[in-house]
Design an enzyme around this catalytic site. Structure first.
Site, short mmCIF file in Angstrom:
data_model
loop_
_atom_site.label_atom_id
_atom_site.label_comp_id
_atom_site.label_asym_id
_atom_site.label_seq_id
_atom_site.Cartn_x
_atom_site.Cartn_y
_atom_site.Cartn_z
N THR A 77 45.61 -11.18 -0.81
CA THR A 77 45.69 -10.14 -1.63
C THR A 77 45.12 -10.85 -3.05
OG1 THR A 77 47.54 -9.24 -0.72
CG2 THR A 77 47.19 -8.47 -2.61
N MET A 131 52.40 -13.03 -5.19
CA MET A 131 51.03 -12.53 -4.90
C MET A 131 50.27 -13.02 -6.14
SD MET A 131 50.67 -8.63 -3.63
CE MET A 131 52.58 -8.05 -4.18
N CYS A 195 54.40 -4.05 -1.68
CA CYS A 195 54.58 -4.67 -2.75
C CYS A 195 55.65 -3.93 -3.70
CB CYS A 195 53.27 -5.01 -3.61
SG CYS A 195 52.51 -3.60 -4.07
N LYS A 232 48.54 -1.35 4.20
CA LYS A 232 49.56 -2.40 4.78
C LYS A 232 50.92 -1.83 4.12
CE LYS A 232 50.70 -6.85 6.00
NZ LYS A 232 50.47 -7.88 5.31
N ILE A 259 53.78 -4.86 10.38
CA ILE A 259 54.59 -4.71 9.24
C ILE A 259 54.13 -6.38 8.14
CG2 ILE A 259 56.73 -3.68 10.00
CD1 ILE A 259 58.24 -6.22 10.38
N GLY A 318 53.26 -9.36 12.76
CA GLY A 318 54.58 -9.69 12.69
C GLY A 318 55.01 -10.39 13.74
N ALA A 340 49.72 -14.42 10.89
CA ALA A 340 49.66 -15.30 10.08
C ALA A 340 50.34 -16.46 10.35
CB ALA A 340 50.39 -14.42 8.84
N THR A 341 51.73 -16.29 10.52
CA THR A 341 52.35 -17.54 10.74
C THR A 341 51.82 -18.32 12.09
OG1 THR A 341 54.37 -16.86 9.84
CG2 THR A 341 54.87 -18.59 10.97
C1 LIG Z 1 51.88 -17.88 3.62
C2 LIG Z 1 51.99 -16.44 3.59
C3 LIG Z 1 51.24 -15.91 2.59
C4 LIG Z 1 51.19 -14.19 2.66
N1 LIG Z 1 50.61 -13.60 1.60
C5 LIG Z 1 50.42 -12.27 1.68
C6 LIG Z 1 49.75 -11.39 0.79
O1 LIG Z 1 49.10 -12.11 0.04
N2 LIG Z 1 49.54 -10.11 1.14
C7 LIG Z 1 50.03 -9.49 2.06
O2 LIG Z 1 49.93 -8.06 2.22
N3 LIG Z 1 50.92 -10.28 3.09
C8 LIG Z 1 51.05 -11.63 2.82
N4 LIG Z 1 51.68 -12.21 3.85
C9 LIG Z 1 52.46 -11.69 4.96
C10 LIG Z 1 51.71 -11.48 6.29
O3 LIG Z 1 50.32 -10.81 5.88
C11 LIG Z 1 52.40 -10.74 7.55
O4 LIG Z 1 52.37 -9.35 7.35
C12 LIG Z 1 53.52 -11.46 7.71
O5 LIG Z 1 53.50 -12.94 7.38
C13 LIG Z 1 54.00 -11.11 9.01
O6 LIG Z 1 53.10 -11.70 10.01
P1 LIG Z 1 53.82 -13.08 10.82
O7 LIG Z 1 54.77 -12.89 11.31
O8 LIG Z 1 52.49 -13.32 11.81
O9 LIG Z 1 53.57 -14.24 9.78
C14 LIG Z 1 51.76 -13.51 3.88
C15 LIG Z 1 52.29 -14.29 4.93
C16 LIG Z 1 52.24 -15.63 4.87
C17 LIG Z 1 52.84 -16.42 6.10
#
Ligand SMILES: Cc1cc2nc3c(=O)[nH]c(=O)nc-3n(C[C@H](O)[C@H](O)[C@H](O)COP(=O)(O)O)c2cc1C
Length: 359
Positions: A77, A131, A195, A232, A259, A318, A340-341
């Protein structure tokens, strides 16, 4: 230890990771298993698997994960102005047994900077960045660079967030950020509605359908009718809540990504806030323990979208930690899935998903 260190160093700052990452000591696959192309909001993509806004801090990160076979790549973001990150730690392991739900999160979780996960199922983390954003001149040039680093059948999406600024409404600020992303070479824009809502009601923008609708409409007007636009959202706990939101944003967008994290209070083993500083009393939990909640929302959204007959795609996010989890998201109604994770700890996830697809 069976799981290697993540490519995002959680013991370092956002700035360190922005400058030095990703750190990867493994082997880059020489070639990707071939896949059948799919349409991602009208753009040809090699697969349905990607990385949501988060770990892809800049074009170096986009380039790395593109090489590892993730085809839908969301640039973390950005904003219309520079904004600093919260100081480290920005990510901590949290110890959780079983699945988290918004209700179970009323009790604090314990966060620690170190853990030796034995499997992907042990990885649940909290993240708290506030952010951050580089100045537009920096990120716009970098988005153009990122676009050149991805291959055929890979899609660059840029996540943007808006805030109320002097002389500019939140909707106008979102629209300006979206326009900047489009002009820099993004093939799609994602507006981050998970957000804090600075206007109107408490909570987050997706929980305020009227504001969400206004922002989506303004962004659509700015981007033009044919440009892919994603919203999102966070956890949506009822069909009625989903319907209210979909009614307002549905006419203006192409996809909904769900999510974001689940919000929790995270303390250290001594009982003090694990992430000290104002604005960090609660932080987002992601990774393994939120999958059940994410699948529930994906299934709800996809069901409501088909009942309401709105032409919207669903991007499931998620707790996708393994190839089997990818299948669960698609079976729950997601058209696409992102991790992401999971991708931070296992950059081979896309490669393995593609290998499995061949069988
Ligand atoms: C290190 C990190 C940074 C994140 N930064 C953002 C972000 O800038 N904007 C956003 O919409 N979500 C952000 N997220 C949330 C992820 O997009 C995602 O929705 C959330 O981590 C759940 O997915 P996961 O379980 O695969 O990590 C971030 C997640 C992680 C792990």
């Amino acid at each position: 230890m069976l799981i290697p260190e993540p490519v995002y160093n959680i013991e370092k700052s956002y700035d360190d990771n922005y400058r030095d990452g990703p750190v990867f000591h493994g082997r880059i696959p020489a070639s990707m298993p071939s896949t059948r192309p799919v349409s991602f909001l009208g753009i040809t993509a090699n697969s349905r698997l990607g990385i949501p806004a988060g770990p892809l801090l800049n074009s170096d990160w986009i380039g790395f994960y593109a090489t590892m076979g993730f085809d839908l790549l969301v640039y973390k973001t950005v904003r219309t102005h520079a904004h600093p990150s919260y100081p480290p730690p920005n990510c901590l392991y949290v110890s959780v047994s079983g699945d988290l739900t918004p209700t179970s999160l009323s009790t604090p979780l314990i966060g620690t900077p170190r853990m030796e996960p034995a499997s992907m199922r042990d990885i649940t983390i909290t993240n708290s960045f506030g952010m951050p954003s580089q100045a537009p001149a920096v990120w716009q040039e970098d988005v153009s660079r990122a676009r050149k680093k991805i291959g055929p059948g890979q899609v660059l999406i840029v996540s943007v967030v808006g805030t109320e600024r002097e002389g500019e409404s939140i909707a106008e600020n979102f629209a300006r950020a979206a326009k900047m992303a489009k002009e820099s070479g993004a093939q799609a824009v994602e507006v981050n509605f998970s957000c804090p809502n600075v206007k109107g009601t408490e909570g987050q923008i997706f929980q305020d359908p009227e504001t969400a609708g206004k922002v989506a409409k303004t962004v659509r007007r700015e981007l033009g009718p044919d440009y892919p636009l994603i919203v999102k959202v966070g956890y949506i706990g009822s069909d009625a809540e989903a319907d209210r939101l979909l009614r307002e944003i549905g006419p203006h967008i192409n996809a909904i990504a769900a999510i974001n994290t689940l919000s929790a209070t995270v303390i250290n083993p001594e009982g003090r806030p694990a992430l000290p500083g104002p604005g960090r009393e609660r932080s987002g939990v992601c990774g393994n323990a939120i999958r059940k909640a994410a699948l529930e929302v994906v299934s709800r959204l996809s069901g409501r979208i088909s009942s309401m007959k709105i032409p919207l795609s669903v991007i499931g996010v998620g707790g996708l930690m393994t190839v089997e989890d990818y299948d669960l998201f698609l079976a729950s109604g997601a058209d696409f899935a992102m991790t992401a994770t999971g991708a931070m700890w296992d950059p081979y996830l896309a490669f393995h998903q593609k290998q499995q697809n061949l069988r």
